[in-house]
Design an enzyme around this catalytic site. Structure first.
Site, PDB file in Angstrom:
ATOM      1  N   TYR A   1      15.305  32.600 -14.309  1.00  0.00           N
ATOM      2  CA  TYR A   1      13.851  32.718 -14.370  1.00  0.00           C
ATOM      3  C   TYR A   1      13.399  34.155 -14.581  1.00  0.00           C
ATOM      4  O   TYR A   1      12.202  34.407 -14.727  1.00  0.00           O
ATOM      5  CB  TYR A   1      13.222  32.144 -13.101  1.00  0.00           C
ATOM      6  CG  TYR A   1      13.374  30.655 -13.057  1.00  0.00           C
ATOM      7  CD1 TYR A   1      14.628  30.104 -12.839  1.00  0.00           C
ATOM      8  CD2 TYR A   1      12.311  29.811 -13.273  1.00  0.00           C
ATOM      9  CE1 TYR A   1      14.805  28.739 -12.820  1.00  0.00           C
ATOM     10  CE2 TYR A   1      12.482  28.442 -13.251  1.00  0.00           C
ATOM     11  CZ  TYR A   1      13.722  27.908 -13.021  1.00  0.00           C
ATOM     12  OH  TYR A   1      13.903  26.555 -13.010  1.00  0.00           O
TER      13      TYR A   1
ATOM     14  N   LYS B   1      26.666  27.097  -7.394  1.00  0.00           N
ATOM     15  CA  LYS B   1      27.680  26.706  -8.371  1.00  0.00           C
ATOM     16  C   LYS B   1      28.708  27.846  -8.439  1.00  0.00           C
ATOM     17  O   LYS B   1      29.114  28.288  -9.523  1.00  0.00           O
ATOM     18  CB  LYS B   1      26.991  26.459  -9.721  1.00  0.00           C
ATOM     19  CG  LYS B   1      27.833  25.724 -10.735  1.00  0.00           C
ATOM     20  CD  LYS B   1      28.072  24.269 -10.400  1.00  0.00           C
ATOM     21  CE  LYS B   1      29.007  23.622 -11.405  1.00  0.00           C
ATOM     22  NZ  LYS B   1      29.433  22.268 -10.998  1.00  0.00           N
TER      23      LYS B   1
ATOM     24  N   ASP C   1      26.087  20.419  -7.347  1.00  0.00           N
ATOM     25  CA  ASP C   1      26.124  19.051  -7.885  1.00  0.00           C
ATOM     26  C   ASP C   1      26.417  18.045  -6.775  1.00  0.00           C
ATOM     27  O   ASP C   1      25.884  16.939  -6.755  1.00  0.00           O
ATOM     28  CB  ASP C   1      27.103  18.892  -9.060  1.00  0.00           C
ATOM     29  CG  ASP C   1      28.327  19.757  -8.947  1.00  0.00           C
ATOM     30  OD1 ASP C   1      28.238  20.861  -8.375  1.00  0.00           O
ATOM     31  OD2 ASP C   1      29.394  19.342  -9.422  1.00  0.00           O
TER      32      ASP C   1
ATOM     33  N   ASP D   1      14.868  24.613  -8.189  1.00  0.00           N
ATOM     34  CA  ASP D   1      13.835  23.955  -8.965  1.00  0.00           C
ATOM     35  C   ASP D   1      14.165  22.462  -9.077  1.00  0.00           C
ATOM     36  O   ASP D   1      13.321  21.589  -8.841  1.00  0.00           O
ATOM     37  CB  ASP D   1      13.787  24.604 -10.364  1.00  0.00           C
ATOM     38  CG  ASP D   1      12.542  24.236 -11.128  1.00  0.00           C
ATOM     39  OD1 ASP D   1      11.727  23.465 -10.603  1.00  0.00           O
ATOM     40  OD2 ASP D   1      12.387  24.710 -12.261  1.00  0.00           O
TER      41      ASP D   1
ATOM     42  N   ASP E   1      12.558  19.121  -6.527  1.00  0.00           N
ATOM     43  CA  ASP E   1      11.852  17.970  -7.104  1.00  0.00           C
ATOM     44  C   ASP E   1      12.547  16.676  -6.710  1.00  0.00           C
ATOM     45  O   ASP E   1      11.896  15.672  -6.417  1.00  0.00           O
ATOM     46  CB  ASP E   1      11.805  18.083  -8.637  1.00  0.00           C
ATOM     47  CG  ASP E   1      10.471  18.637  -9.108  1.00  0.00           C
ATOM     48  OD1 ASP E   1       9.906  19.487  -8.392  1.00  0.00           O
ATOM     49  OD2 ASP E   1       9.998  18.222 -10.179  1.00  0.00           O
TER      50      ASP E   1
END
Ligand code: NAP
Length: 499
Positions: free
Chosen positions: A140, A187, A220, A244, A248
């Site tokens: 970002y 990750k 994940d 992000d 959600d």
């Protein structure tokens, strides 16, 4: 700042200054609903109304956030904002992102809690988690380049300071709310230096919070576990893009956008907003569900040290949802009920106001919930002393090159061009070593990275690096060069697949 209104209640002392940005689309409706409830709860607030978003862009201010609004936030340090639209064709920067960056609100906090009267697949499991997302860094940062007409690159920026600030925030939040566990989601198995730095900082800080269980999970797997058994999570702290996506996902577990609240916290500044956007098709129709923004304003009240009022407003929302006496269209649709006769935004707000002072029957009281006024610790442990004591050495240069030559031919030529203190260690394409060949076949995309390392025991000079680039430039189009360094003897760069 357009105007200042105060709901200071006689005998309650000075009103607390707060910047309020009604925003676009349904923004003004939901913001007014929250203001009404806060006033009814008796919290004395001096609202400074300010503008941002669509109208500001249309007037030609490409930031979407006028100077008067910035000034107001500078002085109040607290914002309640409605959603802001970024109109297509008026510059590409979102006013939301501008606000977050201008005031360095580094921790985006998104609670996801099972709500009474809002049925989901997980109802009854007691989902009550908070996602703490790093809000400034990562992809970002928006540093992107076209290296060739067909190859785009974005830089993932993770800093120790940025990581430390948000991880500190997550542990302090867990402590404040009496939460048992903080899960760090990264990750790091693939992005060993960037996501790996975030994980290392988490592991370094966890011992400062011995009463809180600290665990690391690969992002994940977090997505998988969130869908399988979300109640296992308490606080999840993660980098920007991961956050992000999973925040959600977490909102979806407990009823969706109409219920998803958020706070963006910086050092001494905070911005509270619903997660949803301006839902333009519902603007001015008095049908939107204001719960998300009302619950964001509950977060704001806690931040302002108004814990009793925060609890009262939260309880009033929970009672309203629990009783089902004012069901907005979105929820009526989810319940398969009568959408036509659903409650209006105003009707729902009226019920919440009427329910102030009541406790929900089915929602357990939280064991511990302390105001936001945490003791401020030093935000950055990695000070100049420590930084300067790290031994740093130059070990080589990565050079990105656009080329149509056959790989072996290109490799042989770059090896010849190396010279001096440097040798060509390998060529790679999109992360996979292609020269000297190790038998892997990779698609040709006309873009390679040549890794030039110092001959054993030698340290290349600045002239060696510049000389190499100069020689490459006479024969090839190089697009980027990156210094290869080691820190305390550890390489500050990753290896290519097969290197
Ligand atoms: P959106 O405004 O969130 O709306 C998408 C859909 O979500 C709505 O059509 C509605 O679904 C549902 N929804 C959203 N809020 C709801 C609420 N309070 N109650 C009930 N349902 C709700 O997303 P968008 O249409 O993609 O974005 C519109 C504008 O908002 C864009 O300009 C975008 O840039 C901006 N935006 C701003 C922010 C922010 O300020 N933080 C965040 C996101 C987007 P149904 O159609 O199924 O009823």
């Amino acid at each position: 700042m357009d105007r200042e209104t105060s709901n200071d209640v006689a005998g309650q002392g000075r009103a607390i200054p707060v910047t309020v940005i009604p925003g676009d689309g349904v923004g003004p409706e939901i913001v007014r609903a929250a203001q009404r409830i806060i006033a009814a709860a008796g919290v004395p607030i001096a609202w400074q109304e300010a503008e941002a978003g669509a109208e500001v862009f249309r007037r030609g201010d490409s930031s979407g956030v006028p100077a008067a609004t910035r000034d107001s936030i500078e002085s109040t340090r607290v914002v309640l904002k409605g959603p802001l639209e970024t109109p297509v064709g008026f510059g590409e920067k979102s006013a939301n992102v501008t606000l977050r960056k201008l005031f360095e609100t580094y921790a985006n906090v998104r609670p996801a809690r099972e709500l009474p009267g809002v049925p989901t697949r997980y109802s009854g499991e007691g989902v009550d988690l908070v996602v703490v997302r790093e809000n400034i860094e990562d992809l970002y940062a928006g540093i992107e380049h076209l290296e060739t007409p067909d190859v785009a690159q974005g830089l993932k920026i993770i800093t120790r300071k940025g990581s430390e600030k948000v991880i500190r925030y997550a542990f302090e939040l867990a402590r404040r709310e009496g939460r048992a566990k903080v899960t760090c989601a990264t990750k790091a198995n693939i992005m060993k230096l960037t996501e790996g730095l975030f994980k290392r900082v988490f592991e370094e800080m966890a011992p400062e919070y011995p009463e809180i269980q600290a665990e690391h999970l690969i992002i994940d797997n977090v997505a998988h576990q969130l869908v399988k058994n979300p109640a296992q999570f308490d606080v999840v702290v993660t980098t920007n893009l991961n956050g992000d996506i999973i925040s959600d996902l977490a909102s979806g577990l407990v009823g969706g956008l109409g219920f998803a609240s958020s706070g963006n916290y910086g050092d001494g500044v905070a911005i509270f907003e619903a997660v949803h956007g301006s839902a333009p098709k519902y603007a001015g129709k008095d049908v939107i569900n204001p719960t998300a923004l009302i619950l964001s304003s509950v977060m704001m009240l806690r931040y302002l040290g108004q814990s009793a009022a925060a609890a009262a407003v939260e309880d009033a929302v929970l009672v309203t949802l629990e009783e089902g006496s004012a069901v907005t269209q979105d929820l009526a649709r989810q319940l398969g009920g009568d959408v036509e006769h659903a409650a209006s935004t105003t009707g729902f707000t009226d019920r919440v106001v009427a329910n102030l002072g009541r406790r929900p029957r089915t929602v357990p009281v939280r064991a511990r919930l302390i105001d936001e006024t945490v003791e401020r610790r030093p935000a950055w442990s990695y000070g100049t002393d420590r930084y300067a004591s790290i031994a740093r050495s130059l070990v080589g240069l990565d050079v990105m090159i656009e080329s149509d030559m056959a790989v072996d031919e290109l490799g042989d030529e770059l090896a010849r061009l190396a010279g001096g203190a440097l040798r060509l260690a390998m060529l790679e394409s999109r992360g996979t070593k292609v020269y000297p060949s190790i038998g892997l076949s990779v698609d040709h995309v006309r873009w390679y990275r040549g890794r030039f390392l110092a001959h054993d025991g030698r340290t290349p000079s600045e002239e060696d690096l510049v000389g190499l680039l100069g020689r490459i430039a006479t024969r090839h189009r190089w697009t980027e060069a990156l210094r290869l360094q080691s820190f305390d003897g550890e390489p500050g760069f990753t290896r290519a697949q097969g290197e």
